[in-house]
Design a protein around this motif. Structure first.
Motif, PDB file in Angstrom:
ATOM      1  N   PRO A   1      33.196  -0.471  16.718  1.00 38.90           N
ATOM      2  CA  PRO A   1      32.907  -1.357  15.956  1.00 38.90           C
ATOM      3  C   PRO A   1      31.891  -2.289  16.181  1.00 38.90           C
ATOM      4  O   PRO A   1      30.922  -2.973  15.428  1.00 38.90           O
ATOM      5  N   PHE A   2      31.490  -2.348  17.440  1.00 40.36           N
ATOM      6  CA  PHE A   2      30.399  -3.597  17.854  1.00 40.36           C
ATOM      7  C   PHE A   2      29.251  -2.811  18.484  1.00 40.36           C
ATOM      8  O   PHE A   2      28.111  -3.374  18.529  1.00 40.36           O
ATOM      9  N   GLU A   3      29.487  -1.693  18.995  1.00 45.96           N
ATOM     10  CA  GLU A   3      28.335  -1.071  19.793  1.00 45.96           C
ATOM     11  C   GLU A   3      28.110   0.500  19.465  1.00 45.96           C
ATOM     12  O   GLU A   3      29.199   0.947  19.100  1.00 45.96           O
ATOM     13  N   ASP A   4      27.112   1.302  19.698  1.00 44.70           N
ATOM     14  CA  ASP A   4      26.975   2.486  19.658  1.00 44.70           C
ATOM     15  C   ASP A   4      27.606   2.978  20.802  1.00 44.70           C
ATOM     16  O   ASP A   4      27.139   2.966  21.819  1.00 44.70           O
ATOM     17  N   THR A   5      28.882   3.762  20.606  1.00 46.11           N
ATOM     18  CA  THR A   5      29.461   4.349  21.534  1.00 46.11           C
ATOM     19  C   THR A   5      29.696   5.895  21.676  1.00 46.11           C
ATOM     20  O   THR A   5      29.119   6.488  20.633  1.00 46.11           O
ATOM     21  N   PRO A   6      29.557   6.694  22.823  1.00 45.44           N
ATOM     22  CA  PRO A   6      29.505   7.920  22.949  1.00 45.44           C
ATOM     23  C   PRO A   6      30.314   8.601  22.102  1.00 45.44           C
ATOM     24  O   PRO A   6      30.111   9.749  21.568  1.00 45.44           O
ATOM     25  N   ILE A   7      31.728   8.208  22.082  1.00 45.40           N
ATOM     26  CA  ILE A   7      32.642   8.934  21.392  1.00 45.40           C
ATOM     27  C   ILE A   7      32.492   9.024  20.064  1.00 45.40           C
ATOM     28  O   ILE A   7      32.787   9.955  19.276  1.00 45.40           O
ATOM     29  N   VAL A   8      31.861   8.177  19.362  1.00 46.92           N
ATOM     30  CA  VAL A   8      31.385   8.214  18.001  1.00 46.92           C
ATOM     31  C   VAL A   8      30.338   9.276  17.750  1.00 46.92           C
ATOM     32  O   VAL A   8      30.144   9.959  16.634  1.00 46.92           O
ATOM     33  N   ASP A   9      29.304   9.096  18.772  1.00 41.02           N
ATOM     34  CA  ASP A   9      28.169   9.904  18.918  1.00 41.02           C
ATOM     35  C   ASP A   9      28.466  11.110  18.839  1.00 41.02           C
ATOM     36  O   ASP A   9      27.783  12.266  18.402  1.00 41.02           O
ATOM     37  N   LEU A  10      29.724  11.669  19.347  1.00 37.00           N
ATOM     38  CA  LEU A  10      30.363  12.946  19.389  1.00 37.00           C
ATOM     39  C   LEU A  10      30.521  13.320  18.259  1.00 37.00           C
ATOM     40  O   LEU A  10      29.941  14.573  17.421  1.00 37.00           O
ATOM     41  N   ILE A  11      31.050  12.740  17.224  1.00 37.09           N
ATOM     42  CA  ILE A  11      31.150  12.919  15.833  1.00 37.09           C
ATOM     43  C   ILE A  11      29.832  13.166  15.009  1.00 37.09           C
ATOM     44  O   ILE A  11      29.808  14.392  14.298  1.00 37.09           O
ATOM     45  N   GLN A  12      29.053  12.379  15.316  1.00 31.82           N
ATOM     46  CA  GLN A  12      27.769  12.663  14.663  1.00 31.82           C
ATOM     47  C   GLN A  12      27.069  13.685  15.235  1.00 31.82           C
ATOM     48  O   GLN A  12      26.291  14.581  14.232  1.00 31.82           O
ATOM     49  N   GLN A  13      27.282  14.160  16.429  1.00 31.95           N
ATOM     50  CA  GLN A  13      26.577  15.407  16.900  1.00 31.95           C
ATOM     51  C   GLN A  13      27.210  16.499  16.357  1.00 31.95           C
ATOM     52  O   GLN A  13      26.435  17.590  15.764  1.00 31.95           O
TER      53      GLN A  13
ATOM     54  N   VAL B   1      33.235  21.543  28.793  1.00 27.22           N
ATOM     55  CA  VAL B   1      33.183  20.351  29.428  1.00 27.22           C
ATOM     56  C   VAL B   1      32.218  19.287  28.541  1.00 27.22           C
ATOM     57  O   VAL B   1      30.876  19.576  28.019  1.00 27.22           O
ATOM     58  N   ILE B   2      32.651  18.319  28.286  1.00 28.46           N
ATOM     59  CA  ILE B   2      32.225  17.267  27.564  1.00 28.46           C
ATOM     60  C   ILE B   2      31.439  16.239  28.422  1.00 28.46           C
ATOM     61  O   ILE B   2      32.051  15.473  29.210  1.00 28.46           O
ATOM     62  N   ASP B   3      30.372  16.085  28.227  1.00 32.96           N
ATOM     63  CA  ASP B   3      29.395  15.048  28.823  1.00 32.96           C
ATOM     64  C   ASP B   3      28.645  14.224  28.116  1.00 32.96           C
ATOM     65  O   ASP B   3      27.720  15.081  27.232  1.00 32.96           O
ATOM     66  N   PRO B   4      28.864  13.004  27.869  1.00 32.63           N
ATOM     67  CA  PRO B   4      27.984  12.288  26.988  1.00 32.63           C
ATOM     68  C   PRO B   4      26.509  12.237  27.242  1.00 32.63           C
ATOM     69  O   PRO B   4      25.867  11.955  25.996  1.00 32.63           O
ATOM     70  N   ALA B   5      26.089  12.663  28.295  1.00 31.83           N
ATOM     71  CA  ALA B   5      24.581  12.637  28.572  1.00 31.83           C
ATOM     72  C   ALA B   5      24.098  13.849  27.799  1.00 31.83           C
ATOM     73  O   ALA B   5      22.788  13.740  27.438  1.00 31.83           O
ATOM     74  N   GLY B   6      24.751  14.721  27.195  1.00 35.19           N
ATOM     75  CA  GLY B   6      24.213  15.793  26.322  1.00 35.19           C
ATOM     76  C   GLY B   6      24.163  15.406  24.691  1.00 35.19           C
ATOM     77  O   GLY B   6      23.540  16.198  24.110  1.00 35.19           O
ATOM     78  N   PHE B   7      24.846  14.342  24.410  1.00 32.15           N
ATOM     79  CA  PHE B   7      24.818  13.914  23.116  1.00 32.15           C
ATOM     80  C   PHE B   7      24.679  12.305  22.521  1.00 32.15           C
ATOM     81  O   PHE B   7      24.379  12.056  21.657  1.00 32.15           O
ATOM     82  N   SER B   8      25.159  11.501  23.512  1.00 34.50           N
ATOM     83  CA  SER B   8      24.913  10.060  23.453  1.00 34.50           C
ATOM     84  C   SER B   8      23.614   9.574  23.290  1.00 34.50           C
ATOM     85  O   SER B   8      22.580  10.057  23.829  1.00 34.50           O
ATOM     86  N   ASP B   9      23.268   8.868  22.138  1.00 34.13           N
ATOM     87  CA  ASP B   9      22.151   8.496  21.823  1.00 34.13           C
ATOM     88  C   ASP B   9      22.213   6.976  21.020  1.00 34.13           C
ATOM     89  O   ASP B   9      22.916   6.745  20.060  1.00 34.13           O
ATOM     90  N   VAL B  10      21.939   5.869  21.707  1.00 32.12           N
ATOM     91  CA  VAL B  10      21.982   4.461  21.246  1.00 32.12           C
ATOM     92  C   VAL B  10      21.051   4.234  20.283  1.00 32.12           C
ATOM     93  O   VAL B  10      19.807   3.814  20.666  1.00 32.12           O
ATOM     94  N   ASN B  11      21.128   4.383  19.066  1.00 35.30           N
ATOM     95  CA  ASN B  11      20.298   4.237  18.081  1.00 35.30           C
ATOM     96  C   ASN B  11      20.207   3.059  17.083  1.00 35.30           C
ATOM     97  O   ASN B  11      19.671   2.819  16.219  1.00 35.30           O
ATOM     98  N   TRP B  12      21.333   2.333  17.285  1.00 34.39           N
ATOM     99  CA  TRP B  12      21.652   0.973  16.385  1.00 34.39           C
ATOM    100  C   TRP B  12      22.269  -0.044  17.419  1.00 34.39           C
ATOM    101  O   TRP B  12      22.819   0.347  18.379  1.00 34.39           O
ATOM    102  N   ARG B  13      22.013  -1.256  16.946  1.00 32.57           N
ATOM    103  CA  ARG B  13      22.731  -2.398  17.900  1.00 32.57           C
ATOM    104  C   ARG B  13      22.728  -3.627  16.946  1.00 32.57           C
ATOM    105  O   ARG B  13      21.840  -3.739  15.976  1.00 32.57           O
ATOM    106  N   LEU B  14      23.567  -4.649  17.138  1.00 34.22           N
ATOM    107  CA  LEU B  14      23.720  -5.622  16.597  1.00 34.22           C
ATOM    108  C   LEU B  14      23.033  -6.670  17.298  1.00 34.22           C
ATOM    109  O   LEU B  14      22.659  -7.050  18.430  1.00 34.22           O
TER     110      LEU B  14
END
Length: 591
Positions: free
Chosen positions: A378-390, A570-583
């Motif tokens: 809820p506070f930060e752009d996290t890799p685990i939510v980025d996985l859903i987005q991907q 193998v799940i590696d956030p380097a392949g899908f994580s992208d910090v595209n929003w911030r508070l």
């Protein structure tokens, strides 16, 4: 529609009445007007829980309040009440949302659907064994389609009610509106208890694809005004409404449909209702009286929390007055299921299905290179939510290839459904993935403009409390502003933006831009991946429910994530994580 009486029962003997708890009386002596107490028990929002078990963590259910869940616990409470009141003076109702919400329910709807195997649904088996008298439909009963709903309905021994669910073909109720229960009193007229079932109009939005052209849903108050007089005319001495609707009077979907949370409105506006057993809001309401604006009478209302955490117990004292039974007093309380052991009979009945579900969710499908947590979602752009987005972005991008929309940028919408989501480093099981995406949503995509996307994000940003520059950051006070739950905070991937929480709601989204830094123009077009709940109007987000649908293959998002994870190995956030929003506050990051 012909209304059939439920089987009659005989009131408890004098010996059993003497064993009733303080304040309850059995049939009176000949020197006084006959009187007795009728008890109505109720559950709601069971959401597929039978065992006191958390399939996502693979252990007994527990929360910060140490609640327990499940019908096996409810059965033990029901047995206690039947013993103390006398089984022949008790009834048991449910106010909806029964067959969706756990991997157990999902397994018998999607993996081994009862519509194909003919197996009895675990919720039907458990409710039959406990002995429910009537069950009202909730909105989540429609999640898997009317075919599965009707199969489950036919498996129940309880009567299934939904007076305001109207068959589009016939114009008549698709299910029974109400039923009557008779309690026989030796030497006297029976006491008749009528129960009216009302479901939620929001079904028309939330499960539009399952009900459009098949059923529509009338206003709860208007429906009750139609049927309560009919019940009274057929001799109901006590009228109980079981409604899958909260009591706030508000709707999450605007004014296009009848009021979502209309239980208190029914109590206020419909004469001759003695009590309303309601659900949908997941609140623990042991007893709340609502004054009827027509008669001035006090209507008893109660809600039994969720998941089988509570059992509502309503007691109605009735006495013979002028040849008729009249309610002289009424009260209710909620019993906590963590005070009793699970009923072994219910556990045994469901044991094979429970074991099969546990085996299913513990299948290893991949490995995670690092631990991924949803705690900061809820506070930060996290890799685990980025996985859903991907997953959502790839699915829509692939599906649009070769169409007129192939060149549109694909954006994806996701919410931090649960802060407890966790992918452990190492083996990744289905339960881990299911714990990330806990709803049975399907994926769709709509056509939106840049201006509409900006409006959408501004609406979402109301989730945050205003935090002036220089004020201390207290995370527990930053989110869920005005009661907005986590699942109504949407993030968008595919564009970069800041949310300035020092600004007022409506002017918080700053610097909406493409990944290359180009500002988003209001007239630009985007393909936006969303779940069917949001696209259908759930949460009342702007534009999305009226936007043209350009992708809809009825694919289950949770299963799509499982399939994607399985295919990667193998799940590696380097392949899908992208910090595209911030508070931020005036450009300075909050975290």
């Amino acid at each position: 529609m012909r209304r059939r009486l439920l089987p009659a029962v005989v009131v408890a003997t004098a010996a059993a009445a003497l064993a009733a708890p303080t304040g309850l009386t059995g049939p009176a002596s000949a020197a006084a007007p006959p009187s007795l107490t009728v008890t109505v028990m109720g559950t709601s929002d069971l959401h597929g829980n039978v065992y006191n078990w958390d399939y996502f963590s693979d252990k007994e259910y527990d929360d910060s309040a140490h609640n327990d869940v499940g019908l096996a616990k409810i059965s033990s409470l029901v047995n206690q009440v039947r013993t103390s009141r006398g089984r022949d003076r008790t009834l048991l109702f449910d106010s909806g949302d029964t067959i969706q919400g756990t991997p157990l329910a999902y397994y018998y709807a999607k993996v081994e659907p009862i519509t194909k195997t003919g197996a009895i649904h675990p919720m039907a088996a458990a409710m039959n064994a406990i002995g429910y008298d009537a069950v009202t439909l909730g909105n989540h009963e429609y999640n898997y389609g009317i075919k599965l709903l009707d199969k489950w309905q036919r498996q129940l021994t309880a009567r299934v009610l939904a007076a305001n669910a109207i068959d589009d073909r016939t114009g008549k109720p698709a299910y029974e509106p109400w039923v009557m229960k008779k309690i026989l009193v030796p030497g006297q007229k029976p006491v008749k208890i009528g129960v009216l079932g009302l479901t939620n109009p929001g079904v028309a939005i939330w499960d539009k694809d399952n009900v459009k052209g098949k059923q529509h849903f009338d206003d709860l108050v208007a429906t009750a005004k139609k049927y309560v007089p009919e019940m009274k005319a057929e001799g109901a001495d006590i009228v109980v409404v079981t409604a899958h609707a909260g009591d706030s009077g508000f709707s999450s979907y605007g004014d296009d449909l009848p009021v979502e949370n209309a239980s208190a409105l029914v109590a206020q506006q419909v004469p001759d209702v003695d009590a309303v057993l309601f659900g949908h809001a997941h609140n623990d309401v042991p007893q709340r009286f609502v004054k009827n604006l027509v008669t001035g009478e006090q209507v008893l209302t109660a809600e039994p929390s969720r998941f089988g955490q509570r059992l509502t117990v309503m007691d109605f004292d009735v006495q013979r007055v002028g040849g008729e039974w009249q309610v002289t007093a009424k009260r209710s309380t909620n019993l906590n299921s963590n005070t009793v052991p699970a009923d072994p009979k219910i556990l045994d009945i469901i044991a094979p299905q429970h074991a099969k579900t546990v085996g299913y969710v513990n299948q290893v499908v991949a490995k995670s290179a690092v631990e991924l947590s949803g705690a900061r979602g809820p506070f930060e752009d996290t890799p685990i939510v980025d996985l859903i987005q991907q997953v959502q972005t790839e699915a829509v991008d692939t599906a649009l290839a070769g169409t007129e929309y192939a060149d549109l940028p694909v954006l994806s919408v996701a919410a931090p459904f649960t802060r407890t989501a966790l992918f452990p480093a190492g083996d990744l099981r289905i339960k881990d993935v299911a714990g990330l995406y806990v709803y049975d949503n399907t994926l769709q995509a709509v056509l939106m403009t840049g201006a509409q996307v900006k409006d959408y994000l501004e609406f979402s940003a109301r989730y945050f409390s205003t935090l002036p520059v220089g004020a201390p950051v207290v995370e527990s006070q930053l989110t869920n502003a005005n009661g907005t739950p986590d699942y109504l905070y949407d993030m968008i991937s595919g564009l970069d933006y800041d949310i300035d929480v020092s600004r007022p709601v409506g002017s918080r989204v700053v610097g909406l831009r493409h990944p290359d830094g180009t500002p988003v123009a209001g007239s630009e077009r985007f393909a936006v991946a969303v779940n069917n709940y949001r696209r259908s109007g759930g949460g009342n987000f702007p534009h999305v429910s009226t936007a043209p649908v350009i992708y809809d293959q009825q694919r289950d998002i949770r299963q799509m994530i499982v399939d994607w994870v399985t295919s990667k190995g193998v799940i590696d956030p380097a392949g899908f994580s992208d910090v595209n929003w911030r508070l931020v506050r005036e450009g300075v990051p909050v975290f």
